[in-house]
Design a protein around this motif. Structure first.
Motif, PDB file in Angstrom:
ATOM      1  N   TRP A  64       0.824  -1.204   0.000  1.00 39.58           N
ATOM      2  CA  TRP A  64       0.000   0.000   0.000  1.00 39.58           C
ATOM      3  C   TRP A  64       0.864   1.262   0.000  1.00 39.58           C
ATOM      4  N   GLY A  65       0.426   2.236  -0.822  1.00 42.53           N
ATOM      5  CA  GLY A  65       0.999   3.573  -0.768  1.00 42.53           C
ATOM      6  C   GLY A  65       2.367   3.722  -1.390  1.00 42.53           C
ATOM      7  N   LEU A  66       2.838   2.721  -2.131  1.00 40.67           N
ATOM      8  CA  LEU A  66       4.159   2.793  -2.739  1.00 40.67           C
ATOM      9  C   LEU A  66       4.020   2.760  -4.264  1.00 40.67           C
ATOM     10  N   PRO A  67       4.748   3.596  -4.965  1.00 36.52           N
ATOM     11  CA  PRO A  67       4.588   3.696  -6.427  1.00 36.52           C
ATOM     12  C   PRO A  67       5.220   2.512  -7.156  1.00 36.52           C
ATOM     13  N   LEU A  68       4.442   1.889  -8.020  1.00 36.70           N
ATOM     14  CA  LEU A  68       4.931   0.755  -8.803  1.00 36.70           C
ATOM     15  C   LEU A  68       5.365   1.266 -10.175  1.00 36.70           C
TER      16      LEU A  68
END
Length: 300
Positions: free
Chosen positions: A83-87
């Motif tokens: 969650w909340g981390l840019p892929l």
């Protein structure tokens, strides 16, 4: 979630597809570009995790030997919540002192990497579970690190002992103190991203830490329910409600409405145990101010 099949340009040529044919397949939406020279069948997925899995597969085919998938990409490959981390970029680590680089599609890190810290998932080299967690915890904000660590612990992919050993190996590395704090707070009893984020919010609000996954039984020993959060002295139950939670509770032939009714019956049974209950939703997590005030009023 299985990784999409990635078609490399060399493989398509070997199968008899010329460049013009590949461009035609792209125009018709029968192929979609993952990165230069790498494609997946059909249109580009709307799911960020599936897109990143395809990017990982493509990068593993094109990067030089010795690049090991790591950090956030390792967590995605292992099927964890991120969650909340840019892929955006595929993250890999090479066992060397220098030579890190970052471009729009790949972030290469240079760091010590032991043989026992490498495993293979679907044929792709990736750092071991404990190394993935500690690398993430060193490089992302506290809340996101806790979500990843909770998920890895809850799934049984890593143990607290393994995490302690892994972070001890990284003594003096950038972000290691932050990682130790996040890992010290992590708890495999958190059952979802929402519960992990709730724990962080409760801690940041200065509220007493609750018990997690408290089980309740009736006078005959029958199971009444297991609650997300429990404050014993105040006999207060805290429950995080997300739509995904109701989806997980669905049994064959059940609708969401059936689950909601069953949840109401469960809540009534729990209240009969001389308890009070407070529920909150995704929208209540940020900002958590109003929910924290409600909790504080009930906790005294």
């Amino acid at each position: 979630m299985s990784a999409p099949v990635v078609h490399m340009r060399a493989g398509l040529r070997a199968a008899g597809y010329g460049d013009d044919e590949v461009r035609a397949l792209l125009r018709r939406g029968e192929l979609a570009t993952v990165r230069r020279g790498a494609y997946v069948s059909g249109p580009r997925s709307g799911d960020a995790t599936l897109r990143h899995l395809a990017q990982i597969r493509a990068a593993s085919e094109q990067l030089d030997p010795g690049a090991v998938v790591s950090h956030l990409s390792g967590a995605v490959l292992l099927g964890w919540d991120v969650w909340g981390l840019p892929l955006t970029r595929v993250q890999v680590t090479r066992h060397r002192r220098t030579g890190g680089r970052r471009d729009p599609s790949v972030h290469v890190r240079a760091a010590p990497l032991r043989d026992d810290e490498i495993q293979f998932v679907d044929g792709v080299a990736v750092t071991c579970a404990a190394r993935v967690v500690t690398d993430i915890a060193r490089t992302v904000p506290f809340e996101q690190a806790v979500v990843v660590a909770d998920c890895a612990l809850a799934r049984g992919d890593v143990t607290p002992e393994a995490l302690a050993e892994a972070i001890a190996r990284q003594k003096g590395w950038p972000g290691a103190p932050n990682a130790r704090r996040a890992l010290g707070f992590a708890d495999g009893r958190s059952g979802s991203v929402g519960e992990s984020r709730s724990r962080v919010a409760i801690m940041r609000a200065g509220l007493p830490p609750p018990q997690l996954q408290r089980e309740f039984r009736d006078d005959r020993g029958g199971h009444l329910g297991t609650v997300d959060f429990w404050w014993e002295r105040q006999r207060l139950i805290g429950e995080f409600d997300g739509l995904a939670k109701y989806g997980r509770l669905l049994k064959p032939g059940q609708s969401v409405a059936d689950v909601v009714v069953a949840e109401k019956i469960r809540e009534d049974a729990l209240r009969d145990q001389d308890t009070r209950m407070l529920r909150w939703l995704w929208v209540d997590l940020h900002p958590f101010t109003a929910t924290a005030a409600r909790l504080r009023a009930r906790l005294g």
